[in-house]
Scaffold this active site. Structure first.
Site, PDB file in Angstrom:
ATOM      1  N   ASP A   1       0.836  -1.199   0.000  1.00  0.00           N
ATOM      2  CA  ASP A   1       0.000   0.000   0.000  1.00  0.00           C
ATOM      3  C   ASP A   1       0.869   1.246   0.000  1.00  0.00           C
ATOM      4  OD1 ASP A   1      -2.001  -1.768   0.179  1.00  0.00           O
ATOM      5  OD2 ASP A   1      -2.736  -1.141   2.154  1.00  0.00           O
TER       6      ASP A   1
ATOM      7  N   GLU B   1     -25.491 -17.919 -12.937  1.00  0.00           N
ATOM      8  CA  GLU B   1     -24.728 -16.881 -12.242  1.00  0.00           C
ATOM      9  C   GLU B   1     -25.367 -16.634 -10.895  1.00  0.00           C
ATOM     10  OE1 GLU B   1     -24.725 -13.383 -14.793  1.00  0.00           O
ATOM     11  OE2 GLU B   1     -24.758 -14.768 -16.482  1.00  0.00           O
TER      12      GLU B   1
ATOM     13  N   LYS C   1     -34.949 -17.627  -6.555  1.00  0.00           N
ATOM     14  CA  LYS C   1     -34.711 -16.929  -5.286  1.00  0.00           C
ATOM     15  C   LYS C   1     -34.473 -17.912  -4.144  1.00  0.00           C
ATOM     16  CE  LYS C   1     -35.663 -12.495  -6.255  1.00  0.00           C
ATOM     17  NZ  LYS C   1     -36.047 -11.270  -5.629  1.00  0.00           N
TER      18      LYS C   1
ATOM     19  N   CYS D   1     -31.899   3.415  33.932  1.00  0.00           N
ATOM     20  CA  CYS D   1     -30.662   2.991  33.284  1.00  0.00           C
ATOM     21  C   CYS D   1     -30.077   1.777  34.006  1.00  0.00           C
ATOM     22  CB  CYS D   1     -29.651   4.132  33.281  1.00  0.00           C
ATOM     23  SG  CYS D   1     -28.054   3.649  32.617  1.00  0.00           S
TER      24      CYS D   1
ATOM     25  N   GLU E   1     -23.896  -4.923 -11.025  1.00  0.00           N
ATOM     26  CA  GLU E   1     -24.534  -4.648  -9.755  1.00  0.00           C
ATOM     27  C   GLU E   1     -23.499  -4.011  -8.838  1.00  0.00           C
ATOM     28  OE1 GLU E   1     -27.691  -5.580  -9.894  1.00  0.00           O
ATOM     29  OE2 GLU E   1     -28.388  -5.620  -7.813  1.00  0.00           O
TER      30      GLU E   1
ATOM     31  N   ARG F   1     -30.616   2.050 -12.824  1.00  0.00           N
ATOM     32  CA  ARG F   1     -31.670   1.400 -13.587  1.00  0.00           C
ATOM     33  C   ARG F   1     -32.889   2.304 -13.783  1.00  0.00           C
ATOM     34  NH1 ARG F   1     -34.155  -4.508 -12.605  1.00  0.00           N
ATOM     35  NH2 ARG F   1     -35.901  -3.657 -11.474  1.00  0.00           N
TER      36      ARG F   1
ATOM     37  N   GLU G   1       3.941   1.678  -1.243  1.00  0.00           N
ATOM     38  CA  GLU G   1       4.485   1.958  -2.576  1.00  0.00           C
ATOM     39  C   GLU G   1       3.410   2.543  -3.489  1.00  0.00           C
ATOM     40  OE1 GLU G   1       7.544  -1.269  -4.072  1.00  0.00           O
ATOM     41  OE2 GLU G   1       6.135  -2.126  -2.631  1.00  0.00           O
ATOM     42  N   PHE G   2       2.202   1.974  -3.374  1.00  0.00           N
ATOM     43  CA  PHE G   2       1.101   2.469  -4.193  1.00  0.00           C
ATOM     44  C   PHE G   2       0.852   3.944  -3.908  1.00  0.00           C
ATOM     45  CE2 PHE G   2      -3.274   3.462  -5.155  1.00  0.00           C
ATOM     46  CZ  PHE G   2      -3.462   2.873  -6.404  1.00  0.00           C
TER      47      PHE G   2
ATOM     48  N   LEU H   1     -36.306  -9.320 -13.927  1.00  0.00           N
ATOM     49  CA  LEU H   1     -36.217 -10.762 -14.139  1.00  0.00           C
ATOM     50  C   LEU H   1     -37.455 -11.422 -13.555  1.00  0.00           C
ATOM     51  CD1 LEU H   1     -32.529 -11.423 -13.030  1.00  0.00           C
ATOM     52  CD2 LEU H   1     -33.416 -11.529 -15.356  1.00  0.00           C
TER      53      LEU H   1
ATOM     54  N   LYS I   1     -29.609 -18.202 -17.333  1.00  0.00           N
ATOM     55  CA  LYS I   1     -29.836 -17.566 -18.635  1.00  0.00           C
ATOM     56  C   LYS I   1     -29.595 -18.579 -19.743  1.00  0.00           C
ATOM     57  CE  LYS I   1     -28.130 -13.225 -16.732  1.00  0.00           C
ATOM     58  NZ  LYS I   1     -26.960 -12.354 -16.562  1.00  0.00           N
TER      59      LYS I   1
ATOM     60  N   ASP J   1     -27.041  -8.911  -4.762  1.00  0.00           N
ATOM     61  CA  ASP J   1     -28.078  -8.022  -4.253  1.00  0.00           C
ATOM     62  C   ASP J   1     -27.481  -6.652  -3.959  1.00  0.00           C
ATOM     63  OD1 ASP J   1     -30.629  -7.463  -3.607  1.00  0.00           O
ATOM     64  OD2 ASP J   1     -30.608  -8.449  -1.658  1.00  0.00           O
TER      65      ASP J   1
ATOM     66  N   CYS K   1     -22.888   8.402  34.167  1.00  0.00           N
ATOM     67  CA  CYS K   1     -23.195   7.036  33.739  1.00  0.00           C
ATOM     68  C   CYS K   1     -21.932   6.398  33.142  1.00  0.00           C
ATOM     69  CB  CYS K   1     -24.331   7.104  32.719  1.00  0.00           C
ATOM     70  SG  CYS K   1     -24.911   5.507  32.165  1.00  0.00           S
TER      71      CYS K   1
ATOM     72  N   CYS L   1     -30.460   7.470  28.524  1.00  0.00           N
ATOM     73  CA  CYS L   1     -30.101   7.766  29.909  1.00  0.00           C
ATOM     74  C   CYS L   1     -29.558   9.186  29.916  1.00  0.00           C
ATOM     75  CB  CYS L   1     -29.037   6.794  30.396  1.00  0.00           C
ATOM     76  SG  CYS L   1     -28.264   7.355  31.927  1.00  0.00           S
TER      77      CYS L   1
ATOM     78  N   TYR M   1     -22.109  -8.448 -15.340  1.00  0.00           N
ATOM     79  CA  TYR M   1     -22.669  -9.687 -15.869  1.00  0.00           C
ATOM     80  C   TYR M   1     -23.154  -9.649 -17.309  1.00  0.00           C
ATOM     81  CZ  TYR M   1     -26.904  -7.370 -14.186  1.00  0.00           C
ATOM     82  OH  TYR M   1     -27.886  -6.463 -13.939  1.00  0.00           O
TER      83      TYR M   1
ATOM     84  N   LYS N   1     -27.039 -14.175  -8.189  1.00  0.00           N
ATOM     85  CA  LYS N   1     -27.805 -12.931  -8.260  1.00  0.00           C
ATOM     86  C   LYS N   1     -27.333 -12.048  -7.122  1.00  0.00           C
ATOM     87  CE  LYS N   1     -32.502 -11.268  -9.037  1.00  0.00           C
ATOM     88  NZ  LYS N   1     -32.614 -10.194  -8.072  1.00  0.00           N
TER      89      LYS N   1
ATOM     90  N   CYS O   1     -26.640   2.983  35.718  1.00  0.00           N
ATOM     91  CA  CYS O   1     -26.496   4.005  36.753  1.00  0.00           C
ATOM     92  C   CYS O   1     -27.807   4.296  37.478  1.00  0.00           C
ATOM     93  CB  CYS O   1     -25.928   5.293  36.169  1.00  0.00           C
ATOM     94  SG  CYS O   1     -27.104   6.183  35.137  1.00  0.00           S
TER      95      CYS O   1
HETATM   96  P1  AMP Z   1     -35.435  -7.923 -10.172  1.00  0.00           P
HETATM   97  O1  AMP Z   1     -35.022  -6.559  -9.700  1.00  0.00           O
HETATM   98  O2  AMP Z   1     -35.821  -8.849  -9.059  1.00  0.00           O
HETATM   99  O3  AMP Z   1     -36.398  -7.889 -11.314  1.00  0.00           O
HETATM  100  O4  AMP Z   1     -34.108  -8.596 -10.727  1.00  0.00           O
HETATM  101  C1  AMP Z   1     -33.400  -8.044 -11.800  1.00  0.00           C
HETATM  102  C2  AMP Z   1     -32.130  -7.476 -11.300  1.00  0.00           C
HETATM  103  O5  AMP Z   1     -31.277  -8.478 -10.793  1.00  0.00           O
HETATM  104  C3  AMP Z   1     -31.330  -6.854 -12.376  1.00  0.00           C
HETATM  105  O6  AMP Z   1     -31.745  -5.562 -12.668  1.00  0.00           O
HETATM  106  C4  AMP Z   1     -29.958  -6.851 -11.781  1.00  0.00           C
HETATM  107  O7  AMP Z   1     -29.787  -5.644 -11.071  1.00  0.00           O
HETATM  108  C5  AMP Z   1     -29.974  -7.954 -10.752  1.00  0.00           C
HETATM  109  N1  AMP Z   1     -28.952  -8.973 -10.968  1.00  0.00           N
HETATM  110  C6  AMP Z   1     -28.084  -9.389 -10.029  1.00  0.00           C
HETATM  111  N2  AMP Z   1     -27.267 -10.314 -10.489  1.00  0.00           N
HETATM  112  C7  AMP Z   1     -27.578 -10.523 -11.785  1.00  0.00           C
HETATM  113  C8  AMP Z   1     -27.064 -11.370 -12.803  1.00  0.00           C
HETATM  114  N3  AMP Z   1     -26.056 -12.208 -12.582  1.00  0.00           N
HETATM  115  N4  AMP Z   1     -27.648 -11.293 -14.018  1.00  0.00           N
HETATM  116  C9  AMP Z   1     -28.689 -10.463 -14.245  1.00  0.00           C
HETATM  117  N5  AMP Z   1     -29.206  -9.636 -13.322  1.00  0.00           N
HETATM  118  C10 AMP Z   1     -28.676  -9.661 -12.095  1.00  0.00           C
HETATM  119 ZN    ZN Z   2     -27.027   5.645  32.832  1.00  0.00          ZN
END
Ligand code: AMP
Ligand code: ZN
Length: 664
Positions: A31, A110, A308, A402, A169, A133, A33-34, A81, A284, A114, A426, A420, A221, A112, A405
């Site tokens: 780090d 793949e 899911k 509390c 994502e 989006r 050096e970076f 999706l 897919k 979140d 306290c 408190c 993705y 998914k 105290c």
């Molecule tokens: P949904 O919001 O439940 O309709 O799911 C669609 C969203 O899943 C997409 O807009 C992506 O943001 C998300 N997503 C996460 N991982 C993937 C993936 N590997 N391929 C496609 N969509 C993905």
């Molecule tokens: Zn207290």
């Protein structure tokens, strides 16, 4: 090597190191050096503004402010999706597909992720635009913020096509999320609920420097574009990886639905080992030709399906409700559970949030409760198994005093938490405040740690942060595990902290809701602790970004005689309670009431210096031109659209020299 070559070489090197570190997770230099190389490049760029590059690795730290995120259309619509929840759902989907396309169907599996979906546009290998989006047809332009995410390449490598979009994502890995929350809790702020909302909230922050501080990551993705060199979804992933994007290795090609189910079952268990959150699998159709034949419904592609995972849930006995007192006096009820395994870890405790939550769910000691680990890191109790309830129990009585105290707790209208109010007496509050005061971002006192603070308080040597400055070596050495050397270091560290600038001292005072950024704003505006002390709520609210909640908290802090006495003592010990004289010498009010927009490249000062000059002289810097703008300071290459806008609104356009003249 001439300067331009030096700059190019450094940029390329830093890009490669960023890639190794953030995408491959295998750094090849330290780090230190970076940082040295980065500093070297920063210096060269600063002295040679003609080589400015909007995609230089030095710009990862952010600084650009976006007031209004512009809405822009997506070149390719971002679909949702369809969801499935069982093997049968997936089998039905396969049947539908097979009726519509010819030949054998293979799948890409793949994870998914979140987080917040994002569409990135690359032109000639450079990141041009990042758009959320939104409604799928159009989203918000969050380019300035997204550029600070280190795993997103600003410059691609290999044989990339001249123009394309890539989808991904933006996620906040668990580790970074936990760290951010620990810092918030320390500030007396509510922790964020889950990484996903925090990630999408981060994209809409106005100050990209704040975004840069958040440990966001981006997992890609899918490529979209004309005549791309790909025939399958799996190649999609491979190509993206070759061009420098972060594409998780988990993705797999499945020859049939059985292999898809294998993937699903494997990750249903193992996803808990991943550093970020996932909520399912995306399956897919692999062949892009077949994808095209299948097409889309009104909302989603027919060729893809999300599977899911179920949120994991267990039931266990709630043995006892205990209460924790934080630094600010906030009370948090904690459920102490009969240990139980959930999502791969043993859970013993769960947060109960506050009194309302306990009442709403009617949670009682001895109940069998359902515990869930969803998006949140800390498991939560989602309900009581009433079939198991002992009919002889009565509703939980929330504590009124509390636990530390014995002081009667208070709860302000509109606040969820009990407090408190005995700030001065306290123990966890006393200790917590001093621990906050010495922490890294505040006074950063070397040789003194959190546990030692507890030791010092428990031995009656200190009772507040001002007391630190009266400590003597001979008081410390008799304490347990305190060698002569450690005592010396501690005293030295405390002495050295007298040089810490006002803004950090102000942060260290631990005024509720006054975090690092707010402390900076207040220090800059008021310049001395006395001026801040005398400010009324109405006055405070007029300061940029200071709201009612902060204003009230500041006023109530200074209303306490004890706080005033502590501050007076600190003044007498030589702690920085005002902005130092040489810093002040460079500040004026000449530009007061004027809003500036800075655009283009400058020769005598850098953009950042220019902005600082504006602020130091009392002006305001804004990111976009509006009717409220007074001046646009225009450098070379000022954007033509900005120019037209300024002209149409009649905003004065001045040069760098004009500006420097103005403040001289
Ligand atoms: P949904 O919001 O439940 O309709 O799911 C669609 C969203 O899943 C997409 O807009 C992506 O943001 C998300 N997503 C996460 N991982 C993937 C993936 N590997 N391929 C496609 N969509 C993905
Ligand atoms: Zn207290």
């Amino acid at each position: 090597m001439n300067i331009e070559q030096q700059i190019t070489t450094l940029r390329n090197e830093l890009r490669e190191h960023n890639y190794n570190y953030y995408v491959l997770d295998t750094p090849t230099i330290s780090d230190f050096e970076f940082d040295q190389k980065l500093k070297q490049l920063q210096d060269l760029e600063k002295a040679n503004l003609q080589f400015y590059d909007a995609n230089s690795p030095t710009l990862r730290v952010g600084g650009e402010i976006t007031k209004n995120f512009e809405t822009v259309p997506h070149t390719y619509r971002m679909y949702s999706l369809d969801n499935s929840y069982s093997k049968e759902d997936l089998e039905d989907w396969e049947k539908r597909i097979e009726k519509m396309v010819d030949g054998n169907v293979e799948f890409t599996c793949e994870l998914k992720y979140d987080g917040a979906s994002i569409s990135l546009t690359y032109k000639d290998g450079k990141l041009k635009k990042a758009v959320t989006r939104g409604d799928g047809f159009q989203g918000d332009d969050v380019t300035a913020n997204v550029k600070t995410i280190r795993s997103i390449p600003l410059q691609l490598k290999g044989d990339f096509p001249p123009l394309f979009d890539i989808r991904g994502e933006i996620v906040l890995p668990f580790e970074g999320f936990t760290k951010m929350n620990a810092e918030r809790v320390e500030l007396g702020e509510e922790p964020y609920r889950n990484p996903r909302n925090t990630a999408s909230g981060s994209l809409k922050l106005q100050d990209s420097a704040e975004v840069a501080k958040r440990p966001l990551d981006c997992l890609l993705y899918s490529l979209k574009g004309e005549r791309l060199p790909i025939k399958t979804q799996f190649e999609n992933l491979e190509k993206a990886r070759q061009w420098g994007f972060k594409v998780p290795e988990a993705a797999k090609l499945a020859k049939n639905l059985d292999e898809v189910l294998e993937f699903v079952n494997y990750w249903d268990v193992h996803r808990h080992e991943l550093p970020y959150e996932t909520d399912g699998v995306v399956v897919k159709v692999n062949n892009l030709q077949q994808q095209e034949e299948l097409g889309y419904t009104a909302k989603s592609p027919r060729w893809a399906m999300a599977y899911k995972f179920k949120a994991e849930q267990v039931s266990t006995v709630l043995n006892q409700i205990t209460y924790q007192v934080g630094r600010t006096g906030a009370i948090t009820p904690v459920a102490n559970l009969e240990p139980v395994e959930l999502a791969g870890t043993i859970v013993k405790r769960a947060s109960l949030h506050n009194a309302d939550q306990i009442e709403k769910l009617d949670i009682r000691e001895g109940d069998t409760v359902f515990v869930e680990k969803g998006g949140e890191i800390i498991p939560k109790i989602i309900g009581v198994d009433f079939t198991q309830r002992d009919p002889n129990t009565s509703p939980t009585n929330y504590i009124t005093e509390c636990p530390e105290c014995g002081t009667v707790l208070v709860r302000t209208e509109g606040e969820a938490q009990h407090y408190c109010p005995n700030a001065e007496g306290c123990p966890p509050q006393i200790i917590g405040r001093i621990q906050h005061f010495i922490s890294r971002k505040a006074m950063d006192i070397e040789g003194l740690g959190g546990e030692t603070v507890t030791l010092l308080v428990n031995n009656g040597l200190i009772n507040n942060y001002a007391d630190l400055y009266l400590l003597k070596e001979k008081q410390i050495t008799p304490l347990e595990r305190m060698a002569q050397k450690s005592a010396e270091n501690m005293i030295k560290g405390i002495e050295a902290s007298k040089q810490i600038p006002f803004e950090r001292v102000l942060f260290g005072l631990g005024i509720r809701y006054v975090g690092e950024t707010v402390a900076k704003k207040l220090a800059k505006h008021y310049k001395t602790i006395d001026a801040l002390k005398n400010a009324s709520e109405e006055e405070l609210i007029t300061v940029d970004e200071i709201g009612e909640r902060i204003a009230q908290s500041v006023v109530s802090f200074f209303a306490s005689e004890e706080n005033i006495a502590t501050i007076e003592r600190m003044k007498s010990y030589g702690i920085q309670l005002e902005i130092s004289a040489d810093k002040l010498a460079n500040q004026t009010d000449i530009l007061k009431g004027n809003t500036f927009v800075v655009s283009g490249v400058f020769t005598k000062v850098s953009r950042d210096e220019l902005k600082k000059l504006i602020e130091d002289n009392g002006g305001k810097v804004s990111g976009s031109i509006s009717a409220k703008t007074n001046y646009v300071v225009a450098g070379d290459n000022m954007g033509p659209s900005k120019k037209t806008k300024a002209e149409s609104l009649g905003v004065a356009i001045i040069s760098e020299d004009d500006f420097l003249q103005m403040i001289s």
